[in-house]
Design an enzyme around this catalytic site. Structure first.
Site: not given
Length: 290
Positions: A43, A106, A137, A160, A202
Site C-alpha cells: 500500500t 471498503y 486504512r 503484518k 514491515i
C-alpha cells in the site's frame, strides 16, 4: 524473512509515470544499507493507483534489481478475491518469494468472509502468503481468532499486524504458535512488538533510514532491549512525522528532499502541504537527513 522489511515506495516522475531508473537504484541502496527484505507494491507503493500491468511490471523490476540478494515480497491484495488471485499468480510467475495481501477495503467483509477470501487465494496459488491487517486504512479489522483459523492453511505463513496494539501481537503469537511469522506494521511500536516475539517490522521509516532501521530490528530480535530502544529513540520522531499526512505522501516528499526520487505521486494523493513540509523538514534535520 525476519528483520527490517521496507514497504518500498514506487518512485514516479512529476507526471506520475513510474521512474524505473530510480526504482532500481532504490533497491540497490536498500541492499547496501542492510535492509533484510523488500515489499514491492504494497500500500505504501501506491498499489491502489497502479493498473494491473504496471503492478506486475514494478514487482518484476524489483525482483530483477534485487538479484536474489534479499527476499522480495509482492503486495497482491485487493478487495476483489478474483483480482487478488490474479495478482498473486502473476507474482509467483515473476519469482516473488512471498506475497502480502491487505484485507479487502471498503466492502467490509465479515470475519467468515475474510477467512473465505484468504483461503481461496491460498488454495489458488502455491506461494507463501502473509496476511495484512490495517483497519485504520481499510475499515476492516481481522480479529485474532480469524488469523488463528487462517494460520492452519499451509501456505499462509504470517501476518503484518498494523494496529499498533501490542496485545494483538501477544494474542496472535499465543494462538498461532512460534512458527507463524508476525510482523509489526506500526513503526512506533515495532521495537516492543519484536521484544514480545514479533519477527520484524514491515516499515515505512525504513524508506529513509534503512541502515538505522536494520540495526534497530537486529538488536530487538536478539533481545537486546536497551540497545534496540536507544537506537529507536534516535528516529522515533520520524515514525511520527512520516505520517503527518496520509502515507505515502510524507515519505515520498522526504525521499525527494534526500535526492533519491522525483516529485511524482498519483491522484487522489497530492504533494505534501507547506505546513507539513516544515514539520517534516525539522524532523529530518534533527535526524541528520538534511
Amino acid at each position: 524473512m525476519r528483520g527490517s522489511i521496507v514497504a518500498l515506495v514506487t518512485p514516479m516522475h512529476a507526471d506520475g509515470a513510474v521512474d524505473w531508473d530510480r526504482l532500481r537504484k532504490l533497491v540497490d541502496w536498500h541492499v547496501a544499507e542492510g535492509t533484510h527484505a523488500i515489499v514491492a507494491v504494497g500500500t505504501t507503493g501506491e498499489s491502489a493507483t497502479l493498473g494491473f500491468e504496471e503492478h506486475d511490471l514494478v514487482v518484476r523490476e524489483v525482483i530483477s534489481a534485487a538479484r536474489g540478494r534479499v527476499p522480495v515480497i509482492a503486495g497482491t491484495g485487493a478487495n476483489s478475491t478474483e483480482e487478488a488471485i490474479r495478482l498473486t499468480r502473476d507474482a509467483k510467475r515473476d519469482g516473488a518469494d512471498a506475497c502480502l495481501l491487505v484485507t479487502p477495503y471498503y466492502n467490509k467483509p465479515t470475519q467468515e468472509g475474510l477467512y473465505q477470501h484468504y483461503r481461496a487465494i491460498a488454495e489458488a496459488v502455491e506461494i507463501p502468503q502473509i496476511l495484512y491487517n490495517v483497519p485504520g486504512r481499510t475499515a476492516c479489522d481481522m480479529l485474532p481468532e480469524t488469523v488463528e483459523r487462517l494460520a492452519q492453511v499451509p501456505n499462509i505463513v504470517g501476518i503484518k499486524e498494523a494496529t499498533g496494539n501490542l496485545e494483538r501481537i501477544r494474542e496472535i503469537r499465543e494462538r498461532c504458535g512460534t512458527n507463524f511469522l508476525i510482523y509489526s506494521g506500526d513503526d512506533a511500536t515495532a521495537v516492543e512488538a519484536m521484544l514480545m516475539g514479533a519477527d520484524g517490522d514491515i516499515s515505512v521509516t525504513a524508506n529513509v533510514v534503512p541502515k538505522k532501521m536494520a540495526a534497530v530490528c537486529e538488536a530487538a530480535l536478539k533481545g537486546e532491549a536497551s540497545l534496540a530502544r536507544s537506537l529507536d529513540a534516535q528516529i522515533n520522531s520520524l515514525h511520527r512525522d512520516l505520517f503527518v499526512e496520509s502515507n505515502p505522501i510524507p515519505v515520498k516528499w522526504a525521499l525527494q528532499q534526500m535526492g533519491l526520487i522525483d516529485s511524482g505521486i498519483r491522484l487522489p494523493l497530492t504533494p505534501l502541504s507547506k505546513p507539513a513540509q516544515q514539520v517534516l523538514r525539522d524532523t529530518m534535520a534533527n535526524c541528520g537527513l538534511l
